[in-house]
Scaffold this motif. Structure first.
Motif, PDB file in Angstrom:
ATOM      1  N   ASP A   1       0.780  -0.704  -0.370  1.00  0.00           N
ATOM      2  CA  ASP A   1      -0.111   0.171  -0.190  1.00  0.00           C
ATOM      3  C   ASP A   1       0.929   1.263   0.339  1.00  0.00           C
ATOM      4  N   VAL A   2       2.230   1.338   0.031  1.00  0.00           N
ATOM      5  CA  VAL A   2       2.923   2.040  -0.373  1.00  0.00           C
ATOM      6  C   VAL A   2       4.181   2.017  -1.814  1.00  0.00           C
ATOM      7  N   LEU A   3       3.925   3.011  -2.291  1.00  0.00           N
ATOM      8  CA  LEU A   3       4.927   2.998  -3.311  1.00  0.00           C
ATOM      9  C   LEU A   3       6.458   5.066  -3.345  1.00  0.00           C
ATOM     10  N   GLN A   4       7.677   4.038  -3.254  1.00  0.00           N
ATOM     11  CA  GLN A   4       8.261   5.093  -3.089  1.00  0.00           C
ATOM     12  C   GLN A   4       9.202   4.543  -4.025  1.00  0.00           C
ATOM     13  N   VAL A   5       9.146   6.489  -4.131  1.00  0.00           N
ATOM     14  CA  VAL A   5      10.409   6.927  -5.061  1.00  0.00           C
ATOM     15  C   VAL A   5      11.146   7.476  -4.870  1.00  0.00           C
TER      16      VAL A   5
ATOM     17  N   LYS B   1      18.151  12.633  -4.933  1.00  0.00           N
ATOM     18  CA  LYS B   1      17.453  14.452  -5.630  1.00  0.00           C
ATOM     19  C   LYS B   1      16.047  14.728  -5.256  1.00  0.00           C
ATOM     20  N   PHE B   2      15.347  13.221  -5.145  1.00  0.00           N
ATOM     21  CA  PHE B   2      14.029  13.002  -4.825  1.00  0.00           C
ATOM     22  C   PHE B   2      14.138  11.887  -4.192  1.00  0.00           C
ATOM     23  N   ASP B   3      13.068  11.840  -3.467  1.00  0.00           N
ATOM     24  CA  ASP B   3      12.541  10.592  -2.155  1.00  0.00           C
ATOM     25  C   ASP B   3      11.207  10.917  -2.671  1.00  0.00           C
ATOM     26  N   GLN B   4      10.125  10.023  -2.235  1.00  0.00           N
ATOM     27  CA  GLN B   4       8.189  10.285  -2.186  1.00  0.00           C
ATOM     28  C   GLN B   4       8.329   9.539  -2.034  1.00  0.00           C
ATOM     29  N   ALA B   5       6.987   9.189  -1.119  1.00  0.00           N
ATOM     30  CA  ALA B   5       6.359   8.258  -0.847  1.00  0.00           C
ATOM     31  C   ALA B   5       5.187   8.194  -0.738  1.00  0.00           C
ATOM     32  N   TYR B   6       4.631   7.219  -1.819  1.00  0.00           N
ATOM     33  CA  TYR B   6       2.881   7.986  -1.842  1.00  0.00           C
ATOM     34  C   TYR B   6       1.971   6.478  -0.756  1.00  0.00           C
ATOM     35  N   GLU B   7       1.391   6.821  -0.050  1.00  0.00           N
ATOM     36  CA  GLU B   7       0.872   6.210   0.910  1.00  0.00           C
ATOM     37  C   GLU B   7      -0.766   6.109   0.345  1.00  0.00           C
TER      38      GLU B   7
ATOM     39  N   GLY C   1       2.705  -0.363   4.674  1.00  0.00           N
ATOM     40  CA  GLY C   1       1.899   0.370   6.065  1.00  0.00           C
ATOM     41  C   GLY C   1       2.021   1.320   6.073  1.00  0.00           C
ATOM     42  N   ASP C   2       3.542   1.892   5.889  1.00  0.00           N
ATOM     43  CA  ASP C   2       4.026   3.171   5.502  1.00  0.00           C
ATOM     44  C   ASP C   2       5.634   3.559   5.007  1.00  0.00           C
ATOM     45  N   ALA C   3       5.853   5.097   5.212  1.00  0.00           N
ATOM     46  CA  ALA C   3       7.417   5.331   4.323  1.00  0.00           C
ATOM     47  C   ALA C   3       8.195   3.962   5.112  1.00  0.00           C
ATOM     48  N   LEU C   4       8.175   3.860   5.810  1.00  0.00           N
ATOM     49  CA  LEU C   4       9.655   2.770   6.623  1.00  0.00           C
ATOM     50  C   LEU C   4       8.917   0.943   6.691  1.00  0.00           C
ATOM     51  N   GLY C   5       7.480   0.860   6.078  1.00  0.00           N
ATOM     52  CA  GLY C   5       7.491  -0.217   6.207  1.00  0.00           C
ATOM     53  C   GLY C   5       8.523  -0.874   5.720  1.00  0.00           C
ATOM     54  N   PRO C   6       8.295  -2.505   5.625  1.00  0.00           N
ATOM     55  CA  PRO C   6       9.038  -3.440   4.803  1.00  0.00           C
ATOM     56  C   PRO C   6       8.313  -3.401   3.678  1.00  0.00           C
ATOM     57  N   VAL C   7       9.572  -3.795   3.125  1.00  0.00           N
ATOM     58  CA  VAL C   7       9.634  -3.252   1.470  1.00  0.00           C
ATOM     59  C   VAL C   7       9.378  -5.132   0.785  1.00  0.00           C
ATOM     60  N   ARG C   8       8.730  -4.910   0.033  1.00  0.00           N
ATOM     61  CA  ARG C   8       8.675  -6.614  -1.129  1.00  0.00           C
ATOM     62  C   ARG C   8       8.842  -5.934  -1.987  1.00  0.00           C
TER      63      ARG C   8
ATOM     64  N   ALA D   1      14.122  -7.430  -2.055  1.00  0.00           N
ATOM     65  CA  ALA D   1      14.870  -6.341  -1.021  1.00  0.00           C
ATOM     66  C   ALA D   1      14.481  -6.081   0.680  1.00  0.00           C
ATOM     67  N   ARG D   2      15.224  -5.812   1.484  1.00  0.00           N
ATOM     68  CA  ARG D   2      14.499  -5.196   2.483  1.00  0.00           C
ATOM     69  C   ARG D   2      14.948  -4.076   2.883  1.00  0.00           C
ATOM     70  N   SER D   3      14.442  -2.632   3.623  1.00  0.00           N
ATOM     71  CA  SER D   3      14.299  -1.448   4.616  1.00  0.00           C
ATOM     72  C   SER D   3      15.681  -1.864   5.506  1.00  0.00           C
ATOM     73  N   GLU D   4      16.412  -0.877   5.035  1.00  0.00           N
ATOM     74  CA  GLU D   4      17.500  -0.685   6.732  1.00  0.00           C
ATOM     75  C   GLU D   4      16.621   0.428   7.621  1.00  0.00           C
ATOM     76  N   GLU D   5      17.652  -0.027   8.487  1.00  0.00           N
ATOM     77  CA  GLU D   5      16.442   1.614   9.924  1.00  0.00           C
ATOM     78  C   GLU D   5      16.770   2.702   9.211  1.00  0.00           C
ATOM     79  N   THR D   6      18.265   3.223   8.326  1.00  0.00           N
ATOM     80  CA  THR D   6      17.707   3.684   7.903  1.00  0.00           C
ATOM     81  C   THR D   6      16.370   4.705   7.220  1.00  0.00           C
TER      82      THR D   6
END
Length: 309
Positions: A44-48, A57-63, A99-106, A135-140
């Motif tokens: 439910d979240v797309l991150q570009v 240069k660009f970092d946006q999460a679409y929830e 979940g959200d912009a820092l949620g698990p990555v599928r 992929a996975r998301s790191e703490e950062t």
């Protein structure tokens, strides 16, 4: 984000709609993001993210994808243009999160390319089932691949080079992304459950990862998933089918060979085999055209096929 936005890569620029869709000689690349999964059930979240010379240069999460008030609908297009005449090298990372912009990555899809000169090019980067768990998301919050090495990305479950020659990309035209529409709900979409309501299981030759088909027949092909991924029908229990429709004529989908056999992505018989219950085929009809990359799936998340006539 359904109709597209444009961003400058050298300094911040105002966000404007891509209503013209490449009608001027702009040095620009338009990224089209689609999926064969169901939203918000599967993600439910797309991150570009876009990087130039190592700088973000660009970092946006679409929830809230697939919800009543989504930040984006898919397919989504987003454009990045040059203020210096084109030619800049950029790295693009597209992630499907939960979940959200820092949620698990599928799913993670990456590309390294250059901003074209004197044209608006289309780069399609789907987030598809066969690249799940890539992929996975790191703490950062950074996204790292767990499947492919540096310089590679997942396409149809396999690791391939992430380098894309932008001079070989087609020109951007909304109709090629939105089922003949503009991304405002117009155009057509592919109704997966309806088009495979009478779909029949096909015998898969695991050695060649292919299925037989009648020569000259025009078919649609879908993967029936084993754990409920994809677009599901209204059945209950063992009668419920969840499907992932494959694009025809695509290395990420299926191809019809000269002998009439249909070749599937190798991951169907390899890496993802235990997550696929069956391969289904269904004939095309007047209501069910052949599924292609330019014909998105129908659903509450869709930017195509939802506009009132």
């Amino acid at each position: 984000m359904t109709r597209g936005r444009r961003y400058g890569l050298v300094w911040p620029a105002a966000i404007v709609a891509l209503a013209c869709g490449g009608c001027s000689a702009q040095d620009e690349i338009v990224i089209a993001i689609s999926t064969d999964l169901a939203l918000p059930k599967d993600f439910d979240v797309l991150q570009v993210q876009v990087f130039e010379g190592g700088a973000r240069k660009f970092d946006q999460a679409y929830e809230r994808l697939g919800e009543a008030d989504p930040a984006a609908r898919l397919p989504a297009t987003i454009g990045f243009y040059s203020a210096n005449g084109g030619g800049e090298s950029i790295r693009i990372k597209i992630s499907a999160r939960v979940g959200d912009a820092l949620g698990p990555v599928r799913i993670l899809r990456e590309a390294v390319t250059r901003i074209p000169k004197d044209r608006v090019a289309l780069l399609t980067l789907p987030l598809d089932f066969l690249c799940d768990d890539s992929a996975r998301s790191e703490e950062t919050g950074d996204v790292v691949s767990t499947l492919c090495e540096e310089g590679q990305t997942c396409v149809a479950g396999a690791c391939v080079s992430s380098q894309i020659d932008s001079s070989a990309l087609p020109d951007y035209a909304p109709r090629d992304v939105y089922g003949g529409g503009l991304g405002d709900g117009s155009g057509d979409c592919f109704d997966v459950t309806e088009c495979f309501a009478g779909g029949a299981p096909a015998a898969v030759d695991a050695e060649t990862c292919s299925i037989a088909a009648e020569r000259g027949a025009t078919l649609n092909v879908a993967l029936q998933t084993a754990a409920g991924d994809g677009i599901c029908d209204d059945g209950e229990g063992d009668d419920r089918r969840c499907l992932v429709a494959l694009d025809a004529g695509s290395d990420a989908g299926f191809r019809v060979e000269e002998d009439g056999r249909i070749t599937l992505p190798p991951a169907v018989c390899g890496r993802m085999a235990d997550r696929i219950a069956a391969v289904l085929t269904a004939p095309t009809t007047a209501a069910c055209a052949q599924k292609t990359a330019g014909l998105p799936t129908c659903g509450p998340w869709s930017a195509s096929g939802s506009k009132e006539p």
